[in-house]
Design a protein around this motif. Structure first.
Motif, mmCIF file in Angstrom:
data_model
loop_
_atom_site.group_PDB
_atom_site.id
_atom_site.type_symbol
_atom_site.label_atom_id
_atom_site.label_comp_id
_atom_site.label_asym_id
_atom_site.label_seq_id
_atom_site.Cartn_x
_atom_site.Cartn_y
_atom_site.Cartn_z
ATOM 1 N N SER A 46 0.842 -1.356 -0.031
ATOM 2 C CA SER A 46 -0.151 0.059 -0.097
ATOM 3 C C SER A 46 0.673 1.239 0.148
ATOM 4 O O SER A 46 1.743 1.443 0.898
ATOM 5 N N GLY A 47 0.824 2.591 -0.622
ATOM 6 C CA GLY A 47 1.066 3.393 -1.207
ATOM 7 C C GLY A 47 2.533 3.694 -1.994
ATOM 8 O O GLY A 47 3.323 4.895 -1.967
ATOM 9 N N SER A 48 2.894 2.172 -2.510
ATOM 10 C CA SER A 48 3.978 1.994 -3.519
ATOM 11 C C SER A 48 3.776 3.104 -5.089
ATOM 12 O O SER A 48 4.608 3.495 -5.226
ATOM 13 N N GLY A 49 2.861 3.310 -5.221
ATOM 14 C CA GLY A 49 1.916 4.292 -5.735
ATOM 15 C C GLY A 49 1.987 3.527 -7.211
ATOM 16 O O GLY A 49 1.451 4.127 -8.309
ATOM 17 N N MET A 52 -1.134 5.586 -8.925
ATOM 18 C CA MET A 52 -0.770 6.680 -9.159
ATOM 19 C C MET A 52 -0.317 6.394 -10.759
ATOM 20 O O MET A 52 -0.229 7.684 -10.743
HETATM 21 N N1 ATP Z 1 -3.855 13.533 -2.803
HETATM 22 C C1 ATP Z 1 -2.812 13.228 -1.990
HETATM 23 N N2 ATP Z 1 -2.168 13.704 -1.079
HETATM 24 C C2 ATP Z 1 -0.996 13.678 -0.659
HETATM 25 N N3 ATP Z 1 -0.216 11.910 -1.191
HETATM 26 C C3 ATP Z 1 -1.144 11.339 -1.642
HETATM 27 C C4 ATP Z 1 -1.963 11.914 -2.405
HETATM 28 N N4 ATP Z 1 -2.348 10.638 -3.044
HETATM 29 C C5 ATP Z 1 -1.674 9.792 -2.910
HETATM 30 N N5 ATP Z 1 -0.782 9.960 -2.404
HETATM 31 C C6 ATP Z 1 0.808 9.567 -1.782
HETATM 32 O O1 ATP Z 1 1.263 9.252 -2.926
HETATM 33 C C7 ATP Z 1 1.653 7.596 -3.041
HETATM 34 C C8 ATP Z 1 0.988 6.708 -3.795
HETATM 35 O O2 ATP Z 1 -0.268 6.526 -3.514
HETATM 36 P P1 ATP Z 1 -0.841 5.265 -4.375
HETATM 37 O O3 ATP Z 1 -2.550 5.329 -4.393
HETATM 38 O O4 ATP Z 1 -0.232 4.588 -6.164
HETATM 39 O O5 ATP Z 1 -0.449 3.872 -3.799
HETATM 40 P P2 ATP Z 1 -0.784 2.729 -4.102
HETATM 41 O O6 ATP Z 1 0.149 1.660 -4.111
HETATM 42 O O7 ATP Z 1 -2.069 2.800 -4.862
HETATM 43 O O8 ATP Z 1 -1.561 2.140 -3.093
HETATM 44 P P3 ATP Z 1 -3.063 1.073 -2.422
HETATM 45 O O9 ATP Z 1 -2.577 -0.733 -2.357
HETATM 46 O O10 ATP Z 1 -2.642 1.178 -0.629
HETATM 47 O O11 ATP Z 1 -4.104 1.277 -3.422
HETATM 48 C C9 ATP Z 1 1.710 7.234 -1.066
HETATM 49 O O12 ATP Z 1 2.221 7.754 0.032
HETATM 50 C C10 ATP Z 1 -0.144 8.292 -1.520
HETATM 51 O O13 ATP Z 1 -0.157 8.152 0.154
#
Ligand code: ATP
Ligand code: SF4
Ligand code: MG
Length: 328
Positions: A46-49, A52
């Protein structure tokens, strides 16, 4: 891992979020390719991007986030340099997404049927009646019982699993060349998970759609993906064919992820479970981002910049100074 004639090419993608407190570097130099009809698993905690990365590919990173550099080519065409009108046409039509939060990504004030019909008639030269027929067929195809009732209902009446099936039906309605499925199974029970993955494979066979399958679950990619990209702190740390990743994981982080997958012949049982947490994207270190959690860290790791993703063996890339040698 260069694929001949890939349908999707992502090259050196960088996405930042410009916050008052500083810049969050959430996607850092990500590159990968997906073959036509292929499935690439994008895994990481979680949070690895992962999400995004998906939003960056589609050009829908929410403000104050922005793709700051890189290229995303769909069928040879750079999506990041075309007009927003053109991009809107391509989205849904040639590339579509099943969002992680399916209920929230549906329009709450339109019935399921109305939004499906609208999506289809906007992109295809279809009458309302044909679009309705198509919607019913698609809802049945993704395993929803009683599609007529679902069509009449509103998103709030759907469970998480049903909403994801509806999203899947909408996402494949226009037989896109690329489908991004963001954690399509995370909040479903195991039986539903297996069924949904089975449907995904069928749809892929029928439409030759390439899939970017985003998940934190190595077990899910094992049975579904042809290739796997492992993401850590916004960067890819390992990238290879699925078999290679499971048989010869070379990055210590991939080893740690694989420990969570139950297998009888696990060669990973000697490794400690992963402790600690990834770096804050606002304070990304210059050295290897996995350093504080890494059981294989050496003095070189502490004094060198982040290791680049380089070919470790043919078709197998790793970003690590001390990759785990394959046990032959
Ligand atoms: N609006 C925002 N403002 C600040 N940071 C953000 C925002 N949206 C996402 N992030 C940060 O961007 C990074 C990547 O988030 P992302 O949602 O891509 O992770 P993920 O790998 O999809 O996680 P998960 O498995 O929980 O869905 C994280 O550190 C998150 O905290
Ligand atoms: S570069 Fe060093 S710290 Fe980073 S993953 Fe490899 S061994 Fe661990
Ligand atoms: Mg996500």
């Amino acid at each position: 891992m260069d694929i001949k004639d890939p349908i999707l090419e992502v090259d050196s993608l960088n996405t930042h979020i410009f916050l008052k407190e500083g810049v969050a570097r959430v996607v850092n130099g990500v590159s990968f390719q997906i073959a036509r009809g292929g499935v690439l698993g994008l895994v990481g905690e979680s949070g690895s991007g992962k999400s995004m990365t998906a939003l960056s590919i589609l050009g829908v990173v929410p403000f104050p986030g922005e793709v700051v550099s890189g290229e995303v080519k769909l069928n040879g065409r750079d999506l990041l340099s075309i007009s927003s009108d053109e991009l809107r046409k391509i989205r849904g039509n040639e590339i579509s997404i099943i969002f992680q939060d399916a209920v929230a990504s549906l329009n709450p004030v339109l019935s399921v049927g109305d939004q499906m019909v609208e999506g289809i008639t906007v992109h295809l030269d279809a009458t309302k009646r044909d679009a309705e027929k198509m919607s019913l067929h698609l809802l049945g195809q993704v395993g929803l019982p009683d599609p007529e009732r679902i069509m009449r209902g509103y998103p709030f009446q759907l469970s998480g699993g049903m909403a994801q099936r509806v999203m899947m039906a909408m996402a494949v309605a226009l037989s896109p060349r690329v489908l991004i499925a963001d954690e399509p199974t995370s909040n479903l029970d195991v039986t539903l998970q297996a069924e949904l993955l089975y449907r995904l494979r069928m749809l892929r066979q029928e439409y030759d759609t390439a899939v970017l399958l985003i998940t934190h679950d190595m077990g899910v990619v094992a049975g579904t993906a042809d290739a796997v990209a492992v993401m850590y702190a916004g960067s890819l740390v390992e990238y290879s064919g699925t078999r290679t990743i499971f048989e010869r994981p070379a990055h210590p982080y991939t080893w740690a992820l694989l420990q969570a997958v139950p297998r009888l012949d696990s060669p990973f049982s000697t490794l400690r479970p992963l402790t600690g947490s990834p770096p804050d994207p606002m304070e990304m270190p210059v050295e290897c981002p996995f350093l504080p959690r890494c059981p294989k860290a050496s003095s070189k790791c502490r004094t060198s910049p982040m290791p680049p993703l380089v070919e470790f063996e043919e078709g197998h890339k790793v970003a690590c100074y001390n990759p785990i040698e394959p046990q032959r």
